[in-house]
Design a protein around this motif. Structure first.
Motif: not given
Length: 313
Positions: A82-102
Motif C-alpha cells: 500500500g505505502l511503498i509500492l503506491g508511493a513508487a508508482a506515484l513517482l513513476k509508472p512501474l512496468a510489470v513483467p508478464p513472468s511476475t504475474l505468472k
C-alpha cells in the motif's frame, strides 16, 4: 513517555543504519569471492533487508510480546504494497513483467494464504515455522534456476572482484557492526513500543502493525523510491514482492521454531484478511495494462491510509 518516544526513534535510527551496514558489507564480501551480482541481489541483499523485521519480531517473541512479533510482519507486508509500492508508482509508472504475474505474485499470494491458514488455530508452531522456512529454500532455488535458464547471470568483473578482495576485513567489520546495530535497534524499538502502547492504552498489536512495521519497512521504502526515481522500475516491484515473501517464509519461519507465536483472534477477523486482500488485489492491478501508474499508486496509498485509520479507530 517522552523517554520512551526518544528511545523508539533512537532504536529506529540504529536499526536503519545497521541494515545499511549489513547490506553494504555482505554485498561487497560476496563480490570479493566472485559471486555474481544477480545472486547477491536475490539472496544476500534480500536476506539483509529482511533482517530488521526478523530482529524486531524475534526480540518481541522472546520478550513474550507475540502481538508485536506477528503484527510487525502483517503491518510490514501491507505497508510494502500500500505505502511503498503506491508511493513508487506515484513517482513513476512501474512496468510489470508478464513472468511476475505468472510466478512471483501468485507465490506471494500463496505464502500469505498459507500464513492465514496456519494462524487459524491461534498460534504458529515449530512445525509450521519449519515448513515456511523450507518453502523459502524452494523459492530461492526456483529464482536461481530461472536466472540460469534465462541467461541473466553474468560473472562479476575481475577488476571489481580484485578491488573488493582487498577490503574484506573492512567488509567483515561492516557486517558485524550491522548485526550489532540490528540487535540493539530492535531491542530499543520493542521495549519503547511496549511502553508507549501501555501508556496510551493502545494495544501492542496496533503498535506493531503501524509504527513498528513502518519503521522496519524503511529499507524497502528507500530502495523502492530510489529505484523508481532512477527508472529501475522492475527493482521496485521485485523488492516489494520479494520482501513480502521473505517476511512470511523467513521471519515467521524462524520465530516459531525458536518460540511458538500466539496469534490474537482479532487478527484473523481484520488484519490478516486485509493483508491477504492487499496481496490478491495487486494481481488484477498489475495485470491491467501490465503497469502500475499514478492512479493505481494513489489508490494503494488511500487504501493503506484507510487501513491505518481503521486500526486506531
Amino acid at each position: 513517555m517522552v523517554l520512551a518516544a526518544a528511545l523508539f526513534v533512537s532504536g529506529l535510527l540504529v536499526l536503519y543504519f545497521g541494515a545499511e551496514s549489513l547490506v553494504k558489507g555482505s554485498s561487497r564480501l560476496a563480490l570479493s569471492f566472485g559471486v555474481r551480482p544477480l545472486i547477491i541481489g536475490m539472496t544476500i541483499v534480500a536476506f539483509a533487508t529482511s533482517m530488521p523485521e526478523l530482529m524486531v519480531s524475534l526480540s518481541a517473541a522472546l520478550r513474550g510480546s507475540s502481538d508485536i512479533a506477528a503484527g510487525n510482519i502483517i503491518g510490514s507486508n501491507v505497508a510494502n504494497i500500500g505505502l511503498i509500492l503506491g508511493a513508487a508508482a506515484l513517482l513513476k509508472p512501474l512496468a510489470v513483467p508478464p513472468s511476475t504475474l505468472k510466478r512471483e505474485l501468485p507465490f506471494m499470494i500463496g505464502a500469505s494464504l498459507l500464513l492465514f491458514l496456519f494462524a487459524l488455530d491461534g498460534r504458529l508452531t515449530f512445525g509450521e515455522g519449519l515448513l515456511l522456512f523450507l518453502l523459502l529454500a524452494v523459492f530461492l532455488g526456483y529464482c536461481l534456476r530461472r536466472a540460469r535458464e534465462q541467461g541473466l547471470e553474468r560473472p562479476a568483473p575481475e577488476a571489481l572482484v580484485a578491488r573488493e578482495r582487498a577490503s574484506r576485513n573492512k567488509d567483515l567489520l561492516l557486517i558485524l557492526i550491522g548485526m550489532g546495530g540490528l540487535g540493539a535497534g530492535a531491542e530499543l524499538m520493542v521495549r519503547s513500543a511496549v511502553t508507549i502502547a501501555r501508556g496510551f492504552g493502545i494495544s501492542e498489536l496496533v503498535i506493531g502493525i503501524s509504527i513498528v512495521a513502518l519503521g522496519t519497512s524503511l529499507p524497502e521504502l528507500a530502495a523502492s523510491l530510489v529505484s523508481a526515481a532512477r527508472g529501475q522500475m522492475d527493482i521496485s516491484l521485485g523488492n516489494v514482492i520479494g520482501s513480502n515473501i521473505f517476511n512470511i517464509l523467513f521471519v515467521l519461519g524462524i520465530c516459531p521454531m525458536i518460540r511458538p507465536l500466539a496469534i490474537d483472534p482479532g487478527v484473523l477477523r481484520f488484519e490478516l484478511p486485509v493483508m491477504l486482500l492487499f496481496s490478491v488485489a495487486l494481481l488484477p492491478l498489475a495485470r491491467h495494462r501490465l503497469s502500475l501508474g499514478p492512479v493505481k499508486g494513489g489508490l494503494l496509498l488511500c487504501a493503506y491510509s484507510a487501513f491505518i485509520l481503521a486500526l486506531f479507530l
